[in-house]
Design a protein around this motif. Structure first.
Motif, short mmCIF file in Angstrom:
data_model
loop_
_atom_site.label_atom_id
_atom_site.label_comp_id
_atom_site.label_asym_id
_atom_site.label_seq_id
_atom_site.Cartn_x
_atom_site.Cartn_y
_atom_site.Cartn_z
N THR A 70 -0.76 37.58 -4.52
CA THR A 70 0.10 38.21 -3.59
C THR A 70 1.51 38.26 -3.94
O THR A 70 2.00 37.09 -3.93
CB THR A 70 -0.24 37.43 -2.30
OG1 THR A 70 -1.76 37.58 -1.86
CG2 THR A 70 0.43 37.78 -1.13
N GLN A 83 -9.50 41.58 -0.31
CA GLN A 83 -10.18 40.34 -0.43
C GLN A 83 -10.12 39.51 -1.72
O GLN A 83 -10.17 40.50 -2.65
CB GLN A 83 -11.46 40.06 0.27
CG GLN A 83 -11.37 40.32 1.60
CD GLN A 83 -12.95 39.94 2.27
OE1 GLN A 83 -13.76 40.11 1.66
NE2 GLN A 83 -12.87 39.69 3.51
N ALA A 84 -10.19 38.30 -2.11
CA ALA A 84 -10.23 37.79 -3.43
C ALA A 84 -11.42 38.22 -4.24
O ALA A 84 -12.47 38.46 -3.41
CB ALA A 84 -10.57 36.29 -3.40
N GLN A 112 -6.59 37.51 -6.92
CA GLN A 112 -6.95 36.23 -6.07
C GLN A 112 -5.64 35.94 -5.65
O GLN A 112 -4.59 36.69 -5.48
CB GLN A 112 -6.63 34.98 -7.36
CG GLN A 112 -7.63 35.01 -8.39
CD GLN A 112 -9.18 35.15 -7.54
OE1 GLN A 112 -9.22 34.18 -6.90
NE2 GLN A 112 -10.14 35.89 -8.18
N PRO A 113 -5.62 34.95 -4.32
CA PRO A 113 -4.49 34.78 -3.46
C PRO A 113 -3.40 34.73 -4.02
O PRO A 113 -2.22 34.90 -3.59
CB PRO A 113 -5.10 33.59 -2.47
CG PRO A 113 -6.51 33.63 -2.64
CD PRO A 113 -6.74 34.37 -4.09
N GLU A 114 -3.11 33.97 -5.40
CA GLU A 114 -2.05 33.78 -5.86
C GLU A 114 -1.44 35.00 -6.57
O GLU A 114 -0.03 35.07 -6.99
CB GLU A 114 -2.16 32.46 -6.97
CG GLU A 114 -3.17 33.05 -8.02
CD GLU A 114 -4.68 32.26 -7.74
OE1 GLU A 114 -4.91 32.23 -6.57
OE2 GLU A 114 -5.26 31.86 -8.59
N SER A 121 -6.53 38.06 0.12
CA SER A 121 -6.77 37.01 1.23
C SER A 121 -8.14 36.29 0.55
O SER A 121 -8.79 36.81 -0.32
CB SER A 121 -7.06 37.54 2.74
OG SER A 121 -8.11 38.43 2.58
N SER A 122 -8.15 34.90 0.95
CA SER A 122 -9.31 34.34 0.27
C SER A 122 -10.54 34.37 1.25
O SER A 122 -10.56 34.79 2.41
CB SER A 122 -8.93 32.73 0.39
OG SER A 122 -8.30 32.34 1.54
#
Length: 123
Positions: A91, A13-14, A87-89, A122-123
């Motif tokens: 990924t 998770q984030a 962070q999701p970015e 994931s956020s």
């Protein structure tokens, strides 16, 4: 020839953390300079960070500086990427690469590549 094998990817998770490892084998004299790259679907391969095994100098992309740390254990022929505050970015598929010359974060400078390890945030 140099063989590279990454491990340590996964789903978090984030805000979470992961540590990637890259073990080098073969003619490790050709891997004095190593780097981590990442590639997200539909995007170009991005140089995340690089390290000189000789003097431990490093280079980081602005997007990860302060959150990611590259390190190496020469005795184990292993390079690490500690990733914090993910962070999701972030990924992407993460690849390690090796070169006999300093290539910084330029993928065209690296002759040897691993198969990659997936990181999903994931956020």
């Amino acid at each position: 020839q140099v063989q590279l094998v990454e491990s340590g990817g996964g789903s978090v998770q984030a805000g979470g953390s992961l540590r990637l490892s890259c073990v080098a084998s073969g003619d490790t004299r050709r891997s004095d300079f190593m780097a981590w790259f990442r590639q997200a679907p539909g995007k170009e391969r991005e140089g995340v960070t690089a390290i000189s095994i000789l003097d431990r100098s490093t280079a980081y992309a602005d997007s990860v500086r302060g959150r990611f740390t590259i390190s190496q254990d020469a005795a184990k022929n292993t390079m690490y990427l500690q990733m914090n505050s993910l962070q999701p970015e972030d990924t992407a598929m993460y690849y390690c690469a090796a070169s006999a010359i300093w290539g910084g974060r330029n993928p065209s400078s690296y002759a040897y590549w691993g198969q990659g390890t997936q990181v999903t945030v994931s956020s």
